[in-house]
Scaffold this active site. Structure first.
Site, PDB file in Angstrom:
ATOM      1  CE1 TYR A  71      -3.822  -2.031   0.054  1.00  0.00           C
ATOM      2  CE2 TYR A  71      -3.232  -2.845   2.234  1.00  0.00           C
ATOM      3  CZ  TYR A  71      -4.201  -2.855   1.120  1.00  0.00           C
ATOM      4  OH  TYR A  71      -5.024  -4.040   1.315  1.00  0.00           O
ATOM      5  CD  GLU A  72      -1.331   6.170  -2.212  1.00  0.00           C
ATOM      6  OE1 GLU A  72      -0.799   7.217  -2.408  1.00  0.00           O
ATOM      7  OE2 GLU A  72      -2.080   5.470  -3.246  1.00  0.00           O
ATOM      8  CB  SER A  73      -0.162   4.116   3.951  1.00  0.00           C
ATOM      9  OG  SER A  73      -0.412   2.896   3.844  1.00  0.00           O
ATOM     10  CG  LEU A 102       3.980   8.894   0.590  1.00  0.00           C
ATOM     11  CD1 LEU A 102       3.485  10.222   0.338  1.00  0.00           C
ATOM     12  CD2 LEU A 102       2.982   7.718  -0.245  1.00  0.00           C
TER      13      LEU A 102
END
Length: 300
Positions: A71-73, A102
């Site tokens: 996940y980009e988090s 990120l």
């Protein structure tokens, strides 16, 4: 009586892996399972919020248990029991290998070429797989402005394969987007000021062969030919090829249609409903199981 998660886990191998009948599932379930079938067991998957998360989690429980989710988090390789509300939901980090940010997800995994599959959405898509999540109309005076790229432009051009999940309407399936956030297999060559094949414009870069592999809509599943143009591979039960073409803003290639999209199996529906999204965060409702399937669940 409600069953524990351990009891439900034991039922996964007991539920028949047979195709469900039309009327025993809802459209979002069909879309989620169709997208899950795009995941390979050795994939490193970068997924966005919504049905993309539902699709990859369904694959993890069924056909691709070794696929790794990012996940980009900053969450890498999480083992989420139920689908998170967003990529920033703390539940996404359950039993994960690493938690970063990120810079880690985009700067290391994605830009280094490790991501093999991107799962994304979009407001509209053109016949070459270019996606718009920026604005409708003139960019400086738009009729409507969306939230913007987020990670769409990065993931859509740097993941080795990309699957888009988009609602299909004539205004969303276009010859060309008003604005291209994420280039598909044709992109703008700023040196010559014209549209050219991406492989030509991006030649000798690590990402020349990266791009859209499939599109899953509420009407069917699409792929791309050697020219980078989209074509219909299969249509959903209850939908005709003519209806699909009516909901395209260009002359859609339907010469390679294989037939109806396979329906979800009872096992896939069980996983989707009991493990992936039992709280109905992204699925709008929970359907009843057929009597024979419910009897297996009650007995177990």
């Amino acid at each position: 009586m409600a069953k524990s998660i351990e009891q439900l886990m034991e039922l996964i191998d007991v539920i028949p892996d047979e195709p469900a009948k039309v009327g025993e599932f809802i459209l979002p379930e069909l879309m989620a399972v169709a997208s899950a079938h795009e995941v390979r067991n050795d994939d490193i998957v970068f997924a966005g919020t919504g049905l993309p998360m539902v699709g990859i989690m369904t694959a993890n429980y069924t056909t691709a248990p070794k696929a790794m989710l990012i996940y980009e988090s900053g969450v890498c390789d999480g083992k989420t029991m139920h689908v998170p509300m967003s990529v920033c939901d703390h539940r996404a980090a359950n039993q994960c290998s690493t938690i970063g940010g990120l810079v880690d997800t985009f700067g290391f995994f994605l830009q280094s070429g490790f991501v093999t599959l991107g799962f994304l959405g979009g407001a509209s898509i053109d016949k070459y797989g270019g996606v718009n999540v920026t604005s409708i109309g003139d960019y400086y005076k738009p009729n409507h402005r969306f939230t913007g790229s987020g990670g769409n432009g990065d993931i859509g051009t740097m993941a080795k394969r990309v699957v888009y999940i988009i609602l299909q309407e004539k205004r969303r399936f276009l010859e060309r987007n008003d604005y291209t956030t994420t280039p598909g297999w044709w992109c703008w060559d700023f040196k010559t000021n014209e549209w050219k094949p991406k492989r030509e414009v991006w030649k000798n870069t690590p990402f020349a062969e990266c791009g859209p592999a499939a599109v899953v809509t509420n009407m069917g599943v699409y792929r791309f030919d050697d020219k980078g143009e989209i074509y219909l591979e299969s249509f959903f039960p209850g939908v005709t090829v003519e209806q699909v073409k009516e909901n395209c803003g260009f002359d859609l290639n339907v010469k390679n249609v294989k037939g109806e999209t396979p329906t979800p199996t009872y096992k896939e529906l069980f996983v989707l409903r009991e493990f992936v999204d039992p709280e109905l965060i992204f699925l709008p409702q929970k359907m009843e199981y057929p009597k024979e399937i419910q009897a297996i669940i009650d007995k177990g």
